[in-house]
Write an enzyme that holds these catalytic residues in place. Structure first.
Site, PDB file in Angstrom:
ATOM      1  N   THR A 163       0.835  -1.201   0.000  1.00  0.00           N
ATOM      2  CA  THR A 163       0.000   0.000   0.000  1.00  0.00           C
ATOM      3  C   THR A 163       0.868   1.248   0.000  1.00  0.00           C
ATOM      4  OG1 THR A 163      -1.921  -1.031   1.054  1.00  0.00           O
ATOM      5  CG2 THR A 163      -1.680   1.339   1.338  1.00  0.00           C
ATOM      6  N   ASN A 212      -6.782  -9.165  -6.479  1.00  0.00           N
ATOM      7  CA  ASN A 212      -6.783  -9.736  -5.132  1.00  0.00           C
ATOM      8  C   ASN A 212      -8.095 -10.410  -4.751  1.00  0.00           C
ATOM      9  OD1 ASN A 212      -7.341  -6.747  -5.238  1.00  0.00           O
ATOM     10  ND2 ASN A 212      -8.150  -7.178  -3.201  1.00  0.00           N
ATOM     11  N   SER A 243       4.699  -6.856  -1.504  1.00  0.00           N
ATOM     12  CA  SER A 243       4.326  -7.057  -0.099  1.00  0.00           C
ATOM     13  C   SER A 243       5.009  -8.297   0.459  1.00  0.00           C
ATOM     14  CB  SER A 243       2.810  -7.196   0.028  1.00  0.00           C
ATOM     15  OG  SER A 243       2.447  -7.467   1.362  1.00  0.00           O
ATOM     16  N   CYS A 265      -9.385  -5.839   2.772  1.00  0.00           N
ATOM     17  CA  CYS A 265      -9.385  -4.391   2.985  1.00  0.00           C
ATOM     18  C   CYS A 265     -10.793  -3.824   3.039  1.00  0.00           C
ATOM     19  CB  CYS A 265      -8.583  -3.704   1.888  1.00  0.00           C
ATOM     20  SG  CYS A 265      -6.900  -4.317   1.740  1.00  0.00           S
TER      21      CYS A 265
END
Length: 417
Positions: free
Chosen positions: A91, A169, A217, A342
């Site tokens: 992010t 995702n 990530s 999220c």
């Protein structure tokens, strides 16, 4: 659940504390590989120097560990270690890429992204629109793919950046990085990709794909949370400005003390991923197919797989006539998701599925099944049994399903407000 080394097992005793629960949410996060944990431990105990302290051996040792990790991350994507900027995660990396690039260009540019991007990109683009940046959101096809011909039509003289996911995702759809990169190269446009769901799981060559920036990530590849990276190409150089200022670490792009132990964990996870990618991919692909085939065998053909050309390990299925949240309530011993981690607190249907043209009722009935390298056949078979029972039970209580069985065409019904 997780195989562990002797040393790591002394610390990671959590392995044996939740035998009744099964984890199927690998897109949200992954369990830390015990070998990653073991590599991190010395940098929490004995090698605790600041990697930016260059006047003593404590700092030198920590600095070497950070640079070794930088090389391990770079090796996985065929990059130069000097092109890796450590961040707190994907992010932050995406924010640095998009905001840093836009600010360097005085916000005088046009960006193309897609409607099904991760929130880290979508929300950043909306922020940039407030700064005067022009953003175009490319729609997705019904199968989750992108129409690259349409994307080319959207390119303008001031289009300087295209930002698209490597792997979605929520539904796992893979986007053609090499083809997108080729278009960007022809038009002299920088290509940024959020590769959080792809890095370490599928081969990515940043040179071959002409990627200018890539978000990475750690906790998606069995590494620790709180660490990620941004790949920033050096030749031809991609220029960005930092998000915040301080000591000028990470080539001035990410000030702050680099967390040595987290960086080492990311490096080790990247090294393991490079060495074991083929083996893990074969295992995960087999289990993903097994899960889907057995669900169809138990429930019937009346389930819908969302997305085409998906990365194994991410299986998004809609179960018509039931609520996904209701299904999750019946599967409390399984870690599952009704969408992105999220946005899972929201009761709104998945914006990704809605962008594909999926109706609200089907979007509400979707479940994302995440499979990883520690998932077993037994885990999958247990899940199939419980999901099948729950779906059948919920459908027996559904008036809509009863109407369908009786041959009623639901599209002919006039629903009252």
């Amino acid at each position: 659940m997780i195989p562990s080394t002797t040393k790591a097992n002394q610390i990671a005793t959590y392995d044996n504390k939740i035998p009744t629960k099964k984890y199927f949410d690998y897109q949200a996060t992954t369990p830390t590989d015990p070998r990653v944990l073991e590599s991190m431990l010395p940098y929490l105990t004995s090698i605790y120097g600041n990697p930016h302290s260059r006047s003593h051996s404590f700092g030198w040792e920590a600095e070497k560990a950070v640079e070794d990790a930088r090389k391990q991350v770079a090796d996985l994507i065929n990059a130069d270690p000097k092109e890796i900027v450590f961040t707190s995660g994907a992010t932050e990396a995406s924010n640095l890429a998009l905001k840093g690039f836009a600010e360097y260009n005085d916000y005088n540019l046009h960006i193309i992204t897609s409607q099904t991007e991760h929130k880290a990109t979508l929300e950043t683009c909306r922020y940039l629109e407030g700064k005067g940046v022009e953003v175009t959101y490319l729609p997705s096809n019904k199968d989750g793919s992108l129409d690259l011909k349409e994307m080319k039509k959207l390119i303008k003289p001031n289009t300087k950046l295209i930002s698209l996911l490597a792997v979605n995702n929520e539904i796992g759809v893979k986007h053609p990085l090499e083809e997108i990169g080729k278009i960007c190269k022809e038009k002299d446009i920088v290509f940024h990709t959020d590769a959080a769901q792809a890095f370490g799981k599928m081969p990515i060559d940043v040179k071959k794909c002409n990627i200018g920036m890539m978000s990475i990530s750690g906790h998606k590849i069995y590494g620790p949370k709180g660490i990620g990276a941004l790949y920033v190409r050096r030749r031809p150089k991609v220029r960005i400005l930092p998000l915040f200022h301080g000591g000028g670490q990470e080539k001035g792009l990410r000030s702050g003390t680099t967390p040595t132990f987290l960086t080492v964990g990311l490096g080790t996870a990247a090294k393991i991923a490079k060495n074991e990618m083929k083996k893990n991919s074969t295992h995960i692909e087999m289990l993903t197919k097994r899960l889907y085939d057995k669900l169809r065998e138990k429930i019937g053909d009346d389930i819908i797989k969302n997305g085409k050309d998906t990365l194994p390990g991410c299986l998004n299925i809609s179960f018509p006539y039931i609520e996904g949240e209701g299904l999750l309530m019946k599967l409390k011993n399984f870690a599952l998701s009704s969408g992105s981690a999220c946005t899972s607190a929201s009761l709104e249907p998945s914006y990704v599925l809605r962008a594909l043209g999926t109706t609200d009722d089907l979007a509400h009935s979707s479940i994302r099944f995440g499979i990883g390298k520690f998932t077993t056949k037994e885990d999958v078979d247990t899940l199939v049994e419980e999901v099948s029972k729950a779906v059948i039970n919920l459908r027996e209580m559904s008036p809509l399903y009863e109407m369908v069985k009786e041959g009623v065409d639901l599209s002919t019904i006039k629903w009252s407000a």
